[in-house]
Design a protein around this motif. Structure first.
Motif, short mmCIF file in Angstrom:
data_model
loop_
_atom_site.label_atom_id
_atom_site.label_comp_id
_atom_site.label_asym_id
_atom_site.label_seq_id
_atom_site.Cartn_x
_atom_site.Cartn_y
_atom_site.Cartn_z
N UNK A 106 0.86 -1.18 0.00
CA UNK A 106 0.00 0.00 0.00
C UNK A 106 0.89 1.23 0.00
N UNK A 107 0.64 2.13 -0.93
CA UNK A 107 1.36 3.40 -0.97
C UNK A 107 0.39 4.48 -0.52
N UNK A 108 0.50 4.87 0.75
CA UNK A 108 -0.46 5.83 1.27
C UNK A 108 0.06 6.48 2.55
N UNK A 109 -0.54 7.63 2.86
CA UNK A 109 -0.31 8.28 4.13
C UNK A 109 -1.03 7.45 5.20
N UNK A 110 -0.28 6.89 6.14
CA UNK A 110 -0.88 5.99 7.11
C UNK A 110 -1.75 6.71 8.13
#
Length: 307
Positions: free
Chosen positions: A49-53
């Protein structure tokens, strides 16, 4: 204890260490596309997952036994030279709440949070610890020099072991023989230049002079900063902490160079077959941010023994 996830997975030090310790790392997440790309290349069987956690939907994360996490450390370390109230520090420190969010939803049996020791000096650390404890976790902080785990680098880090147990789980970590810098330095590699050339800083020349007096013709030294003072350090001891920037120089007689990206990766205990970018600066940035895989492996092995 079989499955794990890796939060702030970066270059994949936790993932590699976890797999070497026998865990199946199901899912890894990071906000930086470059890091996700190279983590994916090295770990194609892991869901990424490439995202702001800060914005993660934790209900979509596969169920797991162990949460591995390395929230951003730059907001805690004293080396940054920023004011404690600086907005950049605030944003960095806030990443520590992501593991709390996952713990609330997925309740893994164990979590290991890696950061700098100053994490526990954070003004909100008592609130963070209280949140984890209210979720049923006992906390056991371990401050470890990764060199003591066999990593060829002095790198002091906090490993916070969180367990759904009545008492904190204090790991019995064996102490391994230190690996000297000479084992990761290739004197036939890199771009060498004469030490005596126009533009060399006086502090660099002083380090070279003092290093020669103490260690002879071959040694390593910080090219900038105060680490190892004005003397450098012997090749017979681990190199100092690898950072995200070119910092360590190698001296050989009248020539010197910065350490190569491959040497930095070896100092971090990444295997030689690890896929990496051709871009030196990008590789150094990802490498300097990473958990040393061997340290991660030995922390998890000790956790498995203690569980």
């Amino acid at each position: 204890m079989q499955s794990a996830i890796d939060l702030f997975s970066g270059f994949g030090g936790w993932t590699k260490g976890g797999r070497n310790a026998g865990l199946n790392v199901l899912w890894a997440a990071n906000h930086w596309p470059e890091a996700v790309e190279w983590h994916t290349r090295n770990n194609p069987d892991t869901i990424h997952a490439c995202q702001d956690l800060h914005q993660a939907d934790w209900s979509q994360v596969p169920k797991h036994d162990v949460m591995l996490a390395s929230p951003c450390c730059q907001g805690h370390t004293k080396a940054r030279g920023l004011a404690q109230a600086d907005p950049k520090r605030d944003n960095s420190r806030s990443t520590a709440w992501a593991p709390v969010g996952n713990a609330e939803v997925n309740r893994p049996e164990f979590a290991v949070i890696e950061n700098v020791p100053e994490f526990m000096d954070w003004v909100l650390y008592p609130a963070w610890a209280d949140a984890m404890q209210r979720l049923g976790y006992a906390l056991a902080p371990h401050i470890v020099d990764c060199a003591d785990l066999g990593v060829p680098q002095h790198r002091v880090r906090l490993f916070m072991v969180c367990s759904r147990s009545r008492a904190p789980l204090h790991l019995q970590l064996p102490r391994f023989q230190h690996v000297p810098a000479r084992e990761i330095i290739d004197f036939d590699a890199g771009k060498w230049s004469p030490i005596n050339k126009p533009g060399r800083a006086a502090s660099t020349m002083t380090r070279v002079k003092n290093g020669r007096e103490r260690f002879g013709e071959r040694f390593v030294m910080p090219y900038y900063g105060s680490g190892s003072g004005l003397t450098g350090r012997s090749l017979d001891r681990p190199i100092g902490t690898i950072t995200t920037l070119d910092r360590w120089a190698v001296v050989d007689g009248d020539m010197m160079r910065m350490i190569t990206a491959n040497e930095a990766m070896a100092a971090q205990s990444f295997p030689a077959n690890t896929l990496r970018p051709d871009n030196h600066r990008l590789t150094m940035h990802m490498t300097g941010n990473a958990v040393p895989p061997l340290a991660g492996q030995r922390i998890i092995e000790a956790l498995i023994r203690a569980a």
